[in-house]
Design an enzyme around this catalytic site. Structure first.
Site, PDB file in Angstrom:
ATOM      1  N   GLU A 171     -10.219  11.035 -10.449  1.00 14.72           N
ATOM      2  CA  GLU A 171     -10.741  10.575  -9.153  1.00 14.72           C
ATOM      3  C   GLU A 171     -10.911  11.733  -8.172  1.00 14.72           C
ATOM      4  OE1 GLU A 171      -9.481   6.783  -7.624  1.00 14.72           O
ATOM      5  OE2 GLU A 171      -8.805   6.160  -9.621  1.00 14.72           O
ATOM      6  N   GLY A 172     -11.371  12.839  -8.703  1.00 14.85           N
ATOM      7  CA  GLY A 172     -11.605  14.040  -7.894  1.00 14.85           C
ATOM      8  C   GLY A 172     -10.492  15.041  -8.091  1.00 14.85           C
ATOM      9  N   THR A 173     -10.801  16.174  -8.727  1.00 13.65           N
ATOM     10  CA  THR A 173      -9.788  17.213  -8.952  1.00 13.65           C
ATOM     11  C   THR A 173      -9.284  17.766  -7.613  1.00 13.65           C
ATOM     12  OG1 THR A 173     -11.435  18.980  -8.994  1.00 13.65           O
ATOM     13  CG2 THR A 173     -10.921  17.890 -11.102  1.00 13.65           C
ATOM     14  N   GLN A 184      14.389  20.730 -13.939  1.00 11.15           N
ATOM     15  CA  GLN A 184      15.285  21.868 -13.740  1.00 11.15           C
ATOM     16  C   GLN A 184      16.692  21.400 -13.355  1.00 11.15           C
ATOM     17  OE1 GLN A 184      13.923  24.674 -14.522  1.00 11.15           O
ATOM     18  NE2 GLN A 184      15.644  26.052 -14.165  1.00 11.15           N
ATOM     19  N   TRP A 233     -13.815   9.302 -20.272  1.00  8.57           N
ATOM     20  CA  TRP A 233     -12.600   9.271 -19.473  1.00  8.57           C
ATOM     21  C   TRP A 233     -12.477   7.952 -18.700  1.00  8.57           C
ATOM     22  CZ3 TRP A 233     -10.811  12.987 -22.023  1.00  8.57           C
ATOM     23  CH2 TRP A 233     -11.468  14.208 -22.174  1.00  8.57           C
ATOM     24  N   GLU A 248      -9.504  20.722  -6.729  1.00  5.90           N
ATOM     25  CA  GLU A 248     -10.543  21.612  -6.234  1.00  5.90           C
ATOM     26  C   GLU A 248     -11.609  20.844  -5.451  1.00  5.90           C
ATOM     27  OE1 GLU A 248      -8.227  23.496  -9.288  1.00  5.90           O
ATOM     28  OE2 GLU A 248      -9.310  21.585  -9.304  1.00  5.90           O
ATOM     29  N   ARG A 280      -8.905   7.402  -3.884  1.00  6.12           N
ATOM     30  CA  ARG A 280      -7.998   8.539  -3.677  1.00  6.12           C
ATOM     31  C   ARG A 280      -6.708   8.109  -3.000  1.00  6.12           C
ATOM     32  NH1 ARG A 280     -13.313  11.963  -2.224  1.00  6.12           N
ATOM     33  NH2 ARG A 280     -13.774  12.565  -4.383  1.00  6.12           N
ATOM     34  N   ALA A 293     -17.094   3.229 -14.387  1.00 10.35           N
ATOM     35  CA  ALA A 293     -17.668   4.234 -15.281  1.00 10.35           C
ATOM     36  C   ALA A 293     -18.637   5.139 -14.528  1.00 10.35           C
ATOM     37  CB  ALA A 293     -18.375   3.556 -16.451  1.00 10.35           C
ATOM     38  N   ARG A 307      26.522  14.800 -13.034  1.00  9.43           N
ATOM     39  CA  ARG A 307      26.700  15.998 -13.856  1.00  9.43           C
ATOM     40  C   ARG A 307      27.665  16.979 -13.185  1.00  9.43           C
ATOM     41  NH1 ARG A 307      26.473  18.220 -18.945  1.00  9.43           N
ATOM     42  NH2 ARG A 307      25.764  20.387 -18.871  1.00  9.43           N
TER      43      ARG A 307
END
Length: 380
Positions: free
Chosen positions: A363-365, A336, A156, A367, A243, A124, A268
């Site tokens: 756990e860290g964006t 797709q 979160w 960015e 990470r 947390a 397919r």
């Protein structure tokens, strides 16, 4: 760097792969749709040693290396990313921190049951006003004799409903900023502890995510990890290893997408032949495979550096950044390739896309990973 898996790694890979297909695959879609926590599956993962993979055997763990953990995480997440994140939090954010920085008493009391899968852990750190800015902690812990009085809200929190032990980051001395942040082990059932309703999420819906409330909880001083003021450093070091876990989860999702796209393209038919014979489909598959292999090598590199006791923060950030981006890209391409079938729940690829997106955030964006990488480059 040796890219060949040794005998132990191959055994771990095969065991995790078999477990994923036999124990996770049959119920993954239903658990996703109904938001059902995989209690029995997590219990069995613990019995196999996958909930405390890097914990020494003397504390109930499997005593394996970080590469083994990466391999297992990929195989589990390839089939069920929800189980992957539950496993990742327990291994990377809880067991690892206690193994490295817990006292002997804490290891015996908390680490042993966590590593054996008898108990589940949570971490947390995030708050309503402290997401990427982890220094802005509003949760407080005030010393009162042999206890700390904990107050605040965390959000979160993965495993928040089902966790038995929660590592909580809180401010013990606001005048010192991030150097006044400490870490505590909160036990489920302590008076004043409660959780909010489960978040209704886009993906990883079989794992629980909630806010946690701490209302005058009396936490014994013996439950502090390290000294006062060690909490922020502890959290950042723990997230570095986390990470690698999320990069492995993203890698598994991406590989699952490629496997699904390959199989579908061979079955397919369009214009009188399998679509796998169309160059545009072949190029999509080639790009997916190349991006996945790059993600795998970055993740393995970070794991090997961590195992060797060398700096790995930059490599872990690179692995998470690229693997998460690859997971989203491969999920879109898999849809797709499937065409209209990729957009419906009859096939797994729409779930892969929903699961993939969070790997670019928690756990860290992405960015934040750019910041970590660029700072390391400039420092070097």
């Amino acid at each position: 760097m040796n890219f060949e898996l040794n005998e132990t790694h191959r055994m771990i890979q095969e065991t995790a792969r078999q477990f994923a297909h036999e124990e996770l695959a049959p119920s993954a879609d239903e658990r996703d749709e109904k938001e059902l926590f995989p209690h029995e599956q997590i219990k069995k993962l613990g019995e196999l040693g996958f909930m405390g993979m890097m914990v020494p055997e003397e504390y109930g763990g499997a005593g394996l290396d970080t590469v083994s953990y990466v391999i297992a995480m990929e195989e589990i997440s390839k089939v069920d990313a929800s189980c992957g994140v539950i496993m990742s939090v327990n291994n990377s954010l809880v067991c690892y921190g206690l193994t490295k920085h817990g006292t002997e008493e804490q290891k015996k009391k908390f680490l042993v049951p966590l590593a054996t899968g008898k108990k589940l852990g949570a971490f947390a750190l995030s708050e309503p006003e402290a997401g990427s800015d982890a220094t802005n902690q509003h949760t407080t812990a005030v010393r009162d004799g042999d206890h700390y009085i904990l107050n605040g809200i965390k959000n979160w929190i993965t495993n928040g409903v089902n966790a038995d032990y929660i590592i909580v980051i809180a401010q013990t001395d606001p005048s010192k900023g991030h150097k006044g942040i400490s870490a505590f082990i909160v036990e489920k059932g302590m008076p004043g502890f409660s959780h909010g309703k489960k978040e209704r999420k886009l993906g990883i819906r079989s794992s629980d995510t909630v806010s946690l409330t701490f209302d005058n909880i009396r936490v014994p001083k013996e439950n502090m990890i390290g000294e006062e003021g060690f909490g922020f450093k502890f959290a950042m070091m723990t997230l570095e290893g986390g990470r690698i876990g999320i990069a492995s989860q993203a890698l598994g999702i991406a590989q699952g997408c490629l496997d699904a796209a390959l199989n579908y393209s061979k079955q397919r038919k369009a214009f009188g032949k399998p679509i796998s014979e169309l160059q545009i489909i072949q190029f999509k598959l080639a790009d997916m495979a190349t991006d996945i292999e790059a993600a795998r090598l970055l993740t393995y590199q970070a794991a090997i550096l961590k195992e060797a006791g060398l700096p790995y923060a930059k490599q872990a950030a690179m692995a998470k950044l690229w693997a998460s981006k690859t997971a989203v890209k491969c999920a879109l391409e898999a849809i797709q390739v499937h065409g209209g079938y990729g957009y419906v729940r009859e096939y797994n690829v729409e779930r892969y896309l929903r699961d993939a997106k969070i790997t670019e955030i928690y756990e860290g964006t992405s960015e934040i990973q750019h910041i970590v990488i660029s700072r390391a480059l400039l420092k070097d």
